[in-house]
Design a protein around this motif. Structure first.
Motif, PDB file in Angstrom:
ATOM      1  N   ALA A 144      76.847  15.114  30.951  1.00  0.00           N
ATOM      2  CA  ALA A 144      77.013  14.632  29.581  1.00  0.00           C
ATOM      3  C   ALA A 144      77.943  15.568  28.815  1.00  0.00           C
ATOM      4  O   ALA A 144      78.058  16.746  29.129  1.00  0.00           O
ATOM      5  CB  ALA A 144      75.649  14.573  28.895  1.00  0.00           C
ATOM      6  N   THR A 204      73.012  16.358  34.076  1.00  0.00           N
ATOM      7  CA  THR A 204      71.784  15.595  33.851  1.00  0.00           C
ATOM      8  C   THR A 204      70.927  15.536  35.113  1.00  0.00           C
ATOM      9  O   THR A 204      69.933  14.825  35.145  1.00  0.00           O
ATOM     10  CB  THR A 204      72.115  14.162  33.382  1.00  0.00           C
ATOM     11  OG1 THR A 204      72.921  13.523  34.382  1.00  0.00           O
ATOM     12  CG2 THR A 204      72.851  14.187  32.049  1.00  0.00           C
ATOM     13  N   ALA A 252      84.953   2.066  31.251  1.00  0.00           N
ATOM     14  CA  ALA A 252      84.854   3.324  32.004  1.00  0.00           C
ATOM     15  C   ALA A 252      85.693   3.292  33.275  1.00  0.00           C
ATOM     16  O   ALA A 252      85.960   2.245  33.861  1.00  0.00           O
ATOM     17  CB  ALA A 252      83.397   3.601  32.362  1.00  0.00           C
ATOM     18  N   ARG A 287      84.285  11.019  31.507  1.00  0.00           N
ATOM     19  CA  ARG A 287      82.948  10.934  30.923  1.00  0.00           C
ATOM     20  C   ARG A 287      82.615   9.643  30.201  1.00  0.00           C
ATOM     21  O   ARG A 287      81.446   9.373  29.942  1.00  0.00           O
ATOM     22  CB  ARG A 287      82.725  12.112  29.964  1.00  0.00           C
ATOM     23  CG  ARG A 287      82.871  13.469  30.630  1.00  0.00           C
ATOM     24  CD  ARG A 287      81.735  13.746  31.614  1.00  0.00           C
ATOM     25  NE  ARG A 287      81.995  14.837  32.509  1.00  0.00           N
ATOM     26  CZ  ARG A 287      81.926  16.132  32.216  1.00  0.00           C
ATOM     27  NH1 ARG A 287      81.609  16.510  31.012  1.00  0.00           N
ATOM     28  NH2 ARG A 287      82.192  17.033  33.132  1.00  0.00           N
ATOM     29  N   GLN A 288      83.591   8.833  29.802  1.00  0.00           N
ATOM     30  CA  GLN A 288      83.280   7.615  29.060  1.00  0.00           C
ATOM     31  C   GLN A 288      82.557   6.621  29.954  1.00  0.00           C
ATOM     32  O   GLN A 288      82.989   6.334  31.061  1.00  0.00           O
ATOM     33  CB  GLN A 288      84.555   6.972  28.522  1.00  0.00           C
ATOM     34  CG  GLN A 288      84.289   5.708  27.725  1.00  0.00           C
ATOM     35  CD  GLN A 288      85.581   5.094  27.197  1.00  0.00           C
ATOM     36  OE1 GLN A 288      86.554   5.782  26.968  1.00  0.00           O
ATOM     37  NE2 GLN A 288      85.558   3.797  26.995  1.00  0.00           N
ATOM     38  N   THR A 289      81.450   6.092  29.470  1.00  0.00           N
ATOM     39  CA  THR A 289      80.705   5.078  30.209  1.00  0.00           C
ATOM     40  C   THR A 289      80.879   3.730  29.500  1.00  0.00           C
ATOM     41  O   THR A 289      81.468   3.659  28.430  1.00  0.00           O
ATOM     42  CB  THR A 289      79.217   5.451  30.304  1.00  0.00           C
ATOM     43  OG1 THR A 289      78.685   5.607  28.985  1.00  0.00           O
ATOM     44  CG2 THR A 289      79.021   6.752  31.074  1.00  0.00           C
ATOM     45  N   VAL A 323      83.746   7.760  37.020  1.00  0.00           N
ATOM     46  CA  VAL A 323      83.244   8.564  35.914  1.00  0.00           C
ATOM     47  C   VAL A 323      82.164   9.549  36.396  1.00  0.00           C
ATOM     48  O   VAL A 323      81.393   9.242  37.309  1.00  0.00           O
ATOM     49  CB  VAL A 323      82.717   7.655  34.781  1.00  0.00           C
ATOM     50  CG1 VAL A 323      81.468   6.910  35.213  1.00  0.00           C
ATOM     51  CG2 VAL A 323      82.470   8.426  33.516  1.00  0.00           C
ATOM     52  N   GLU A 324      82.154  10.722  35.790  1.00  0.00           N
ATOM     53  CA  GLU A 324      81.137  11.744  36.101  1.00  0.00           C
ATOM     54  C   GLU A 324      79.891  11.460  35.255  1.00  0.00           C
ATOM     55  O   GLU A 324      79.588  12.178  34.313  1.00  0.00           O
ATOM     56  CB  GLU A 324      81.668  13.148  35.781  1.00  0.00           C
ATOM     57  CG  GLU A 324      82.752  13.624  36.690  1.00  0.00           C
ATOM     58  CD  GLU A 324      83.265  15.005  36.322  1.00  0.00           C
ATOM     59  OE1 GLU A 324      83.902  15.624  37.185  1.00  0.00           O
ATOM     60  OE2 GLU A 324      83.055  15.485  35.191  1.00  0.00           O
ATOM     61  N   ASP A 325      79.153  10.436  35.614  1.00  0.00           N
ATOM     62  CA  ASP A 325      78.006  10.034  34.804  1.00  0.00           C
ATOM     63  C   ASP A 325      76.788  10.932  34.996  1.00  0.00           C
ATOM     64  O   ASP A 325      75.760  10.722  34.373  1.00  0.00           O
ATOM     65  CB  ASP A 325      77.644   8.572  35.063  1.00  0.00           C
ATOM     66  CG  ASP A 325      77.386   8.270  36.526  1.00  0.00           C
ATOM     67  OD1 ASP A 325      77.516   9.176  37.372  1.00  0.00           O
ATOM     68  OD2 ASP A 325      77.056   7.108  36.824  1.00  0.00           O
ATOM     69  N   ARG A 346      79.796  12.650  43.927  1.00  0.00           N
ATOM     70  CA  ARG A 346      80.847  11.669  43.610  1.00  0.00           C
ATOM     71  C   ARG A 346      81.367  11.059  44.909  1.00  0.00           C
ATOM     72  O   ARG A 346      82.516  11.215  45.286  1.00  0.00           O
ATOM     73  CB  ARG A 346      81.949  12.346  42.805  1.00  0.00           C
ATOM     74  CG  ARG A 346      81.420  12.853  41.455  1.00  0.00           C
ATOM     75  CD  ARG A 346      82.477  13.418  40.604  1.00  0.00           C
ATOM     76  NE  ARG A 346      83.315  12.331  40.087  1.00  0.00           N
ATOM     77  CZ  ARG A 346      84.485  12.524  39.520  1.00  0.00           C
ATOM     78  NH1 ARG A 346      84.979  13.733  39.382  1.00  0.00           N
ATOM     79  NH2 ARG A 346      85.198  11.502  39.081  1.00  0.00           N
TER      80      ARG A 346
END
Length: 173
Positions: free
Chosen positions: A39, A160, A30, A24-26, A34-36, A128
């Motif tokens: 949230a 999101t 990152a 999760r870190q952007t 990442v699973e942007d 993804r």
């Protein structure tokens, strides 16, 4: 591969922290995958404990180098008739690009094979694309199956976007 072993409860805080960082870190530090589109945290200590309690046959493996640094971890779970489920494959974002994910995946597959697995199965969020392509290059195939995304269940974060689902990938071992 040196340092792959079953995780203990003492490892859980590091596993939770690295999972959330990698998934999760952007920003500049990152992970490449990442699973942007979600949230919030990917996992909590409470959720990890509950998953382990609910699935007593699952194996949570942690990978440390010779110096004791936590490089990654993976969840393995015997499912049915020689098929095992692989999840939570995580490698430190600051060490990616060194083929560590490949090595950890291979170690996880070998661990399962030694315990009777003939097939490995996993689910990946349909959006993804880079991660799906990475698994395809490792010999996994899309089965054509999909699973619904758990909208309304924020235990794994808050989506999101409204077009998420899971695709199922599988590979013979």
């Amino acid at each position: 591969m040196s340092g792959v072993r079953p995780a203990t409860e003492a490892d859980h805080p590091e596993i939770v922290a690295l999972t959330n960082r990698a998934f999760r870190q952007t920003g500049p530090q990152a992970s490449w995958n990442v699973e942007d589109m979600i949230a919030g945290d990917r996992i909590t200590a409470e959720l990890l404990r509950q998953d382990l309690a609910d699935k007593p046959h699952a194996h949570l493996l942690i990978w440390r180098n010779e110096g004791g640094d936590h490089l990654g971890h993976v969840w393995l779970e015997p499912a049915d008739a020689g098929t095992w489920y692989l999840g939570l494959l995580t490698v430190r974002p600051d060490r990616q690009g060194r083929k560590l994910g490949r090595a950890l995946l291979g170690a996880a597959e070998e661990y399962a094979r030694e315990r009777g697995a003939a097939r490995m199965r996993m689910t990946v969020i349909n959006r993804r694309d880079s991660l799906i392509a990475w698994y395809l290059r490792r010999g996994y195939q899309l089965t054509g199956e999909t699973r619904p995304f758990p909208y309304g269940d924020d235990r794994f974060g808050r989506p999101t976007r409204d077009d998420l689902a899971f695709v199922v990938l599988e590979r013979a071992l």
